[in-house]
Motif scaffolding. Sequence first.
Motif, PDB file in Angstrom:
ATOM      1  N   LEU A 151     -58.680 -26.027 -78.024  1.00  0.00           N
ATOM      2  CA  LEU A 151     -58.970 -24.669 -78.277  1.00  0.00           C
ATOM      3  C   LEU A 151     -58.956 -24.106 -79.244  1.00  0.00           C
ATOM      4  O   LEU A 151     -59.636 -23.113 -79.617  1.00  0.00           O
ATOM      5  CB  LEU A 151     -57.493 -24.197 -77.353  1.00  0.00           C
ATOM      6  CG  LEU A 151     -57.241 -24.168 -75.880  1.00  0.00           C
ATOM      7  CD1 LEU A 151     -56.242 -23.419 -75.186  1.00  0.00           C
ATOM      8  CD2 LEU A 151     -58.418 -23.448 -75.164  1.00  0.00           C
ATOM      9  N   PHE A 152     -58.164 -24.711 -80.248  1.00  0.00           N
ATOM     10  CA  PHE A 152     -58.271 -24.122 -81.583  1.00  0.00           C
ATOM     11  C   PHE A 152     -58.970 -24.985 -82.652  1.00  0.00           C
ATOM     12  O   PHE A 152     -58.609 -25.317 -83.997  1.00  0.00           O
ATOM     13  CB  PHE A 152     -56.571 -24.016 -82.229  1.00  0.00           C
ATOM     14  CG  PHE A 152     -56.070 -23.110 -81.397  1.00  0.00           C
ATOM     15  CD1 PHE A 152     -56.127 -21.743 -81.535  1.00  0.00           C
ATOM     16  CD2 PHE A 152     -55.294 -23.281 -80.271  1.00  0.00           C
ATOM     17  CE1 PHE A 152     -55.383 -20.530 -80.861  1.00  0.00           C
ATOM     18  CE2 PHE A 152     -54.494 -22.353 -79.483  1.00  0.00           C
ATOM     19  CZ  PHE A 152     -54.887 -21.055 -79.641  1.00  0.00           C
ATOM     20  N   ALA A 154     -53.261 -31.983 -76.274  1.00  0.00           N
ATOM     21  CA  ALA A 154     -54.694 -32.415 -76.283  1.00  0.00           C
ATOM     22  C   ALA A 154     -55.409 -30.785 -75.990  1.00  0.00           C
ATOM     23  O   ALA A 154     -56.459 -30.798 -76.533  1.00  0.00           O
ATOM     24  CB  ALA A 154     -54.807 -33.094 -75.116  1.00  0.00           C
ATOM     25  N   GLU A 155     -54.976 -30.004 -75.296  1.00  0.00           N
ATOM     26  CA  GLU A 155     -55.599 -28.722 -74.999  1.00  0.00           C
ATOM     27  C   GLU A 155     -55.416 -27.888 -76.232  1.00  0.00           C
ATOM     28  O   GLU A 155     -56.600 -27.181 -76.569  1.00  0.00           O
ATOM     29  CB  GLU A 155     -54.672 -27.892 -73.879  1.00  0.00           C
ATOM     30  CG  GLU A 155     -55.201 -26.633 -73.492  1.00  0.00           C
ATOM     31  CD  GLU A 155     -54.367 -25.725 -72.752  1.00  0.00           C
ATOM     32  OE1 GLU A 155     -54.799 -25.103 -71.729  1.00  0.00           O
ATOM     33  OE2 GLU A 155     -52.924 -25.883 -72.957  1.00  0.00           O
ATOM     34  N   ARG A 198     -51.855 -19.005 -81.761  1.00  0.00           N
ATOM     35  CA  ARG A 198     -51.577 -20.336 -81.784  1.00  0.00           C
ATOM     36  C   ARG A 198     -50.072 -20.378 -81.703  1.00  0.00           C
ATOM     37  O   ARG A 198     -49.402 -21.420 -81.025  1.00  0.00           O
ATOM     38  CB  ARG A 198     -51.643 -20.981 -83.665  1.00  0.00           C
ATOM     39  CG  ARG A 198     -53.198 -21.159 -83.762  1.00  0.00           C
ATOM     40  CD  ARG A 198     -53.505 -21.607 -85.307  1.00  0.00           C
ATOM     41  NE  ARG A 198     -54.712 -21.968 -85.612  1.00  0.00           N
ATOM     42  CZ  ARG A 198     -55.315 -23.029 -85.410  1.00  0.00           C
ATOM     43  NH1 ARG A 198     -54.520 -24.261 -85.086  1.00  0.00           N
ATOM     44  NH2 ARG A 198     -56.375 -23.311 -85.755  1.00  0.00           N
ATOM     45  N   ARG A 199     -49.205 -19.702 -82.454  1.00  0.00           N
ATOM     46  CA  ARG A 199     -47.776 -19.546 -82.197  1.00  0.00           C
ATOM     47  C   ARG A 199     -47.285 -19.145 -80.821  1.00  0.00           C
ATOM     48  O   ARG A 199     -46.531 -19.900 -80.319  1.00  0.00           O
ATOM     49  CB  ARG A 199     -47.269 -18.635 -83.124  1.00  0.00           C
ATOM     50  CG  ARG A 199     -45.703 -18.295 -83.005  1.00  0.00           C
ATOM     51  CD  ARG A 199     -45.023 -17.358 -83.906  1.00  0.00           C
ATOM     52  NE  ARG A 199     -45.656 -16.109 -83.885  1.00  0.00           N
ATOM     53  CZ  ARG A 199     -45.419 -14.842 -84.394  1.00  0.00           C
ATOM     54  NH1 ARG A 199     -44.526 -15.026 -85.330  1.00  0.00           N
ATOM     55  NH2 ARG A 199     -45.902 -13.737 -83.901  1.00  0.00           N
ATOM     56  N   LYS A 200     -48.025 -18.505 -80.176  1.00  0.00           N
ATOM     57  CA  LYS A 200     -47.697 -18.256 -78.789  1.00  0.00           C
ATOM     58  C   LYS A 200     -48.044 -19.280 -78.016  1.00  0.00           C
ATOM     59  O   LYS A 200     -47.057 -19.545 -77.136  1.00  0.00           O
ATOM     60  CB  LYS A 200     -48.557 -17.030 -78.274  1.00  0.00           C
ATOM     61  CG  LYS A 200     -48.141 -16.495 -76.885  1.00  0.00           C
ATOM     62  CD  LYS A 200     -49.103 -15.271 -76.443  1.00  0.00           C
ATOM     63  CE  LYS A 200     -48.967 -14.888 -75.130  1.00  0.00           C
ATOM     64  NZ  LYS A 200     -49.788 -13.758 -74.673  1.00  0.00           N
ATOM     65  N   TRP A 201     -49.064 -19.806 -78.296  1.00  0.00           N
ATOM     66  CA  TRP A 201     -49.452 -21.374 -77.300  1.00  0.00           C
ATOM     67  C   TRP A 201     -48.257 -22.129 -77.513  1.00  0.00           C
ATOM     68  O   TRP A 201     -47.742 -22.931 -76.477  1.00  0.00           O
ATOM     69  CB  TRP A 201     -50.688 -21.802 -77.785  1.00  0.00           C
ATOM     70  CG  TRP A 201     -51.202 -23.028 -76.868  1.00  0.00           C
ATOM     71  CD1 TRP A 201     -52.048 -23.020 -75.880  1.00  0.00           C
ATOM     72  CD2 TRP A 201     -50.730 -24.245 -77.172  1.00  0.00           C
ATOM     73  NE1 TRP A 201     -52.032 -24.183 -75.211  1.00  0.00           N
ATOM     74  CE2 TRP A 201     -51.342 -24.981 -75.945  1.00  0.00           C
ATOM     75  CE3 TRP A 201     -49.943 -25.162 -77.909  1.00  0.00           C
ATOM     76  CZ2 TRP A 201     -51.287 -26.358 -75.710  1.00  0.00           C
ATOM     77  CZ3 TRP A 201     -49.761 -26.380 -77.753  1.00  0.00           C
ATOM     78  CH2 TRP A 201     -50.437 -27.215 -76.793  1.00  0.00           C
ATOM     79  N   SER A 204     -63.798 -20.032 -82.727  1.00  0.00           N
ATOM     80  CA  SER A 204     -63.559 -18.658 -83.136  1.00  0.00           C
ATOM     81  C   SER A 204     -62.181 -18.712 -83.074  1.00  0.00           C
ATOM     82  O   SER A 204     -61.454 -18.030 -83.923  1.00  0.00           O
ATOM     83  CB  SER A 204     -64.285 -17.677 -82.212  1.00  0.00           C
ATOM     84  OG  SER A 204     -63.745 -17.689 -80.873  1.00  0.00           O
ATOM     85  N   ASP A 205     -61.213 -19.067 -82.181  1.00  0.00           N
ATOM     86  CA  ASP A 205     -59.873 -19.061 -82.363  1.00  0.00           C
ATOM     87  C   ASP A 205     -59.211 -19.683 -83.336  1.00  0.00           C
ATOM     88  O   ASP A 205     -57.994 -19.772 -83.610  1.00  0.00           O
ATOM     89  CB  ASP A 205     -59.199 -19.620 -80.956  1.00  0.00           C
ATOM     90  CG  ASP A 205     -59.447 -18.576 -79.843  1.00  0.00           C
ATOM     91  OD1 ASP A 205     -59.948 -17.247 -79.993  1.00  0.00           O
ATOM     92  OD2 ASP A 205     -59.409 -19.182 -78.685  1.00  0.00           O
ATOM     93  N   ALA A 206     -59.888 -20.468 -83.980  1.00  0.00           N
ATOM     94  CA  ALA A 206     -59.540 -21.410 -85.186  1.00  0.00           C
ATOM     95  C   ALA A 206     -59.348 -20.496 -86.366  1.00  0.00           C
ATOM     96  O   ALA A 206     -58.476 -21.049 -87.312  1.00  0.00           O
ATOM     97  CB  ALA A 206     -60.419 -22.612 -85.501  1.00  0.00           C
TER      98      ALA A 206
END
Length: 521
Positions: A117-118, A112-113, A133-136, A123-125
């Motif tokens: 976020l993305f 969900a988060e 994205r990978r780190k998350w 902008s993070d998209a």
Amino acid sequence: MLVEGVQKLQALKVRREYGEIATLLQGVMNVLEHLKCYKHIPQVADLAHQVEQIRGDLEKQILDDFHQAFHGPNARRFAPTKELAEACLVVSELDTKVKRTIIEDVVKTQLAEYEVLFAGGESDAWLTKVDLRRKWFLKTAVEFEKTLAAMFPPSWQVPARLALTFCDVTRSQLSRAMELRTQDIDVGTLLHAHKVMSELENLLVRKYTGFQPYDRTPRSSTSANPFLEDGLPNKTINTNPFMECETQGECPNSPFSGAVCRCFQPYLRVYIENVDNFQSLDRRLNDQIEKFANDMKIYKFEHIDAEESNVVPFCGELFTIYKNVLVEFLRLGPGESLCGLVEVLQKHLKEFCNKVVRAALPKVGANIPMPKDINMKELTAVLAQVQTLWREGDSPKLSDDDIRRVCSVLVSAEYCEEMTGRLEAKLKEKSSPSLVSTISLTQEQDLFHAVLAQCIALLVTHVESLCDPALASMTKVNWMVEQTGDQSPYVTAISQHIAASVPLVRHNLHTSRKYFTSKKM
């Protein structure tokens, strides 16, 4: 047994004693299976109805328990409980839609988060943030496996389903972002995003080997490694970049193969078909060849042990670069566009041969003119040039360092000739059938073979030059006078020169003994 089982199930359901329910429910279902042909009897039919009602109640009750755990007032502080873990065992005896609902809800909660976020409008998209994205995901996946994963039966494969849903969401978001900002896509950003997501896919393929989602049909995929050689063991030390086994352990039917990266394909084809990118590759390889040439000028041809290879390391680096270029190229598009790539690779193979390998020879060898496009018929002429240039000069001798240098160049040329052949085979393998006949690296192989032959001629002529004084003294002997003896002085001198010079050559050609034992040597 059936009557008592039904009564006990009713009591256990109220107390939520799922551990006992799981075992008892399985037994009751087995008994009902045996009584299936007696359902026309009212009492059996009534018991079967009660069991179905209990199962329905359990479905609603367990779904509600999970909903409260993940969406209730204490959801943020939720920790796995024995009760819910045992409830999962009961779910295995219920309708499969219950398990699917629970898994989907858990996965949706975990992501969900991420979806916020993305999201496509954030902008993070954009492609520049794929590292985030990978780190998350990696952080979330590790945390999930440490805490919640143990609550679910291993057969449910919840962590793998979480990973696959993450890939689906990511692909959808990136596709949407690229549709909205097509004009902002540049080659560098696109390739970086593709590389990051491809590496993540490969990681998931290895981690969840054999995983297949319950609602998907297996999908075939092509290995991202174009230098796969079937049946070859994985070696820790491998100087041949064209003979590596599938270290990624990628399963051909893995749902993670291309799960994200296929969203890049419509845009990558534009890159592949763009001539400017071949020019960029040409400049990149040209800079690398110049670097190798400069490094070769200060390279030390030192003594080697018997177990060591004296192939110049720049040779292995070049073909590793070639391998990576081909891997990248094939990841981005099909083999129909290989012709442009082959031309670039051919050009720089020739430059590497002349500017790096052949340029490393001692001055007397490097000064020998070489035909621009040598073929095998011209090798004899090259050898003759070596001997003529040497003998018409001041009969220079090769030092021990020079001999090590020539031997190293010889085995390096042999290595490059072999790797060029393997590169040609790989290019043909990956190209479309219509292009196979147009791909040939024979001229490049001949160039390396010419350098190899030149090295042999230098070594042979060096040994001959050492024996020249003794041979000259032979011509001055008065053969008309009867002389007897065990051995003539010139024979002794010749054997001493050979005994002193040949062992060093033999030691430095220990990886290429076929040339040391040839008639020319």
